[in-house]
Design a protein around this motif. Structure first.
Motif, short mmCIF file in Angstrom:
data_model
loop_
_atom_site.label_atom_id
_atom_site.label_comp_id
_atom_site.label_asym_id
_atom_site.label_seq_id
_atom_site.Cartn_x
_atom_site.Cartn_y
_atom_site.Cartn_z
N ARG A 285 0.82 -1.21 0.00
CA ARG A 285 0.00 0.00 0.00
C ARG A 285 0.86 1.27 0.00
N ARG A 286 2.01 1.22 0.64
CA ARG A 286 2.92 2.37 0.57
C ARG A 286 3.40 2.57 -0.88
N ALA A 287 3.73 1.47 -1.54
CA ALA A 287 4.18 1.57 -2.93
C ALA A 287 3.06 2.10 -3.83
N GLU A 288 1.84 1.64 -3.58
CA GLU A 288 0.70 2.12 -4.36
C GLU A 288 0.49 3.62 -4.14
N GLN A 289 0.63 4.08 -2.90
CA GLN A 289 0.45 5.51 -2.62
C GLN A 289 1.52 6.36 -3.28
N ARG A 290 2.74 5.89 -3.25
CA ARG A 290 3.81 6.64 -3.92
C ARG A 290 3.56 6.72 -5.42
N ALA A 291 3.10 5.62 -6.01
CA ALA A 291 2.79 5.62 -7.45
C ALA A 291 1.64 6.56 -7.76
N ALA A 292 0.61 6.56 -6.93
CA ALA A 292 -0.53 7.45 -7.12
C ALA A 292 -0.11 8.91 -6.98
N ALA A 293 0.74 9.20 -5.99
CA ALA A 293 1.22 10.56 -5.78
C ALA A 293 1.99 11.06 -7.00
N GLU A 294 2.81 10.20 -7.56
CA GLU A 294 3.61 10.59 -8.72
C GLU A 294 2.73 10.99 -9.90
N ILE A 295 1.59 10.34 -10.04
CA ILE A 295 0.67 10.64 -11.14
C ILE A 295 0.19 12.08 -11.07
N VAL A 296 0.02 12.61 -9.86
CA VAL A 296 -0.48 13.99 -9.72
C VAL A 296 0.64 14.96 -9.33
N GLY A 297 1.89 14.54 -9.50
CA GLY A 297 3.00 15.47 -9.33
C GLY A 297 3.54 15.63 -7.93
N VAL A 298 3.32 14.62 -7.07
CA VAL A 298 3.78 14.70 -5.68
C VAL A 298 4.86 13.64 -5.46
#
Length: 248
Positions: A64-77
């Motif tokens: 879930r941490r990896a998923e959150q980092r991937a999701a954040a990258e999609i929106v520029g975070v």
């Protein structure tokens, strides 16, 4: 920057679980980062009680941490931190509030974005107990602790100086309290992509995507935007603005 119009310089976003931010505010965040805003995430729990597949159970928190980092990258975070509190047992304890104050003083944001501390009866899923605890802990941290040099003096001694946060934006709260509708038309696909990055949380991806788009359209309607627009909705509270008085 008034917290309501032009893009802020720095934003700090809190959530109880990985994926909460993406459901609540990812399209708004994508607009901010595109305008040059520095956005940081702080996830309070480890997310280990989420998911639907037995195959994911070993190592679910890391997944879930990896998923959150991937999701954040999609929106520029790119700045994502995790406090690692137990999923399902989050409480606004002194230790949790101290960690939130520390993160606020490290980032020194113009806007703090958080889950709402009040229960929503229009869609109870918005009001998971961890969501409410996140909202309460952030609210206690933002006033008065983060701006009081005598609260958590060890932080002040370590160079994390007290400061006043101007604005607090809540997401996922009761609909009747929402007072800010951000037009995110054109960013729907990025929001959907960020949510979909949390693949361990979606037993029916197509239904989730369709429902999210419908919610965005309904937000726009409630916010008085033209037909066909999409919006994310917030309850915006001024903490230290021209209209507030220190000490009251």
């Amino acid at each position: 920057m008034d917290g309501l119009g032009s893009a802020p310089e720095r934003v700090l976003v809190f959530a109880a679980h990985p994926d909460d931010i993406d459901f609540g505010a990812a399209a708004t965040i994508a607009g901010w980062t595109a305008a040059g805003t520095s956005v940081s995430y702080c996830i309070l729990t480890d997310g280990d009680a989420g998911g639907f597949s037995d195959e994911d159970r070993p190592g679910i928190a890391s997944l879930r941490r990896a998923e959150q980092r991937a999701a954040a990258e999609i929106v520029g975070v790119s700045d994502v931190t995790f406090l690692g509190e137990p999923d399902g047992y989050l409480e606004p304890t002194d230790d949790v509030i101290r960690q939130i104050v520390r993160r606020m003083r490290e980032v020194r944001p113009d806007i703090v974005v958080s889950m709402h501390p009040e229960r929503s009866w229009d869609r109870i899923q918005k009001s998971h107990p961890d969501h409410l605890a996140c909202g309460e802990a952030v609210t206690r941290a933002i006033y008065p602790a983060v701006e009081n040099p005598f609260a958590y003096p060890e932080l002040e001694a370590a160079g994390l100086r007290s400061f006043r946060v101007p604005w607090l934006w809540f997401y996922g709260g009761p609909a009747h309290l929402e007072n800010r509708y951000v037009d995110v038309t054109g960013s729907e696909d990025r929001k959907i992509a960020a949510i979909t990055a949390h693949r361990s949380q979606h037993p029916d991806v197509e239904r989730m995507q369709s429902r999210v788009r419908a919610i965005l359209r309904d937000n726009a309607r409630r916010g008085g935007l033209p037909e066909g627009r999409s919006a994310e909705s917030f309850h915006v509270v001024g903490i230290n603005t021209d209209e507030t008085i220190a000490g009251f």
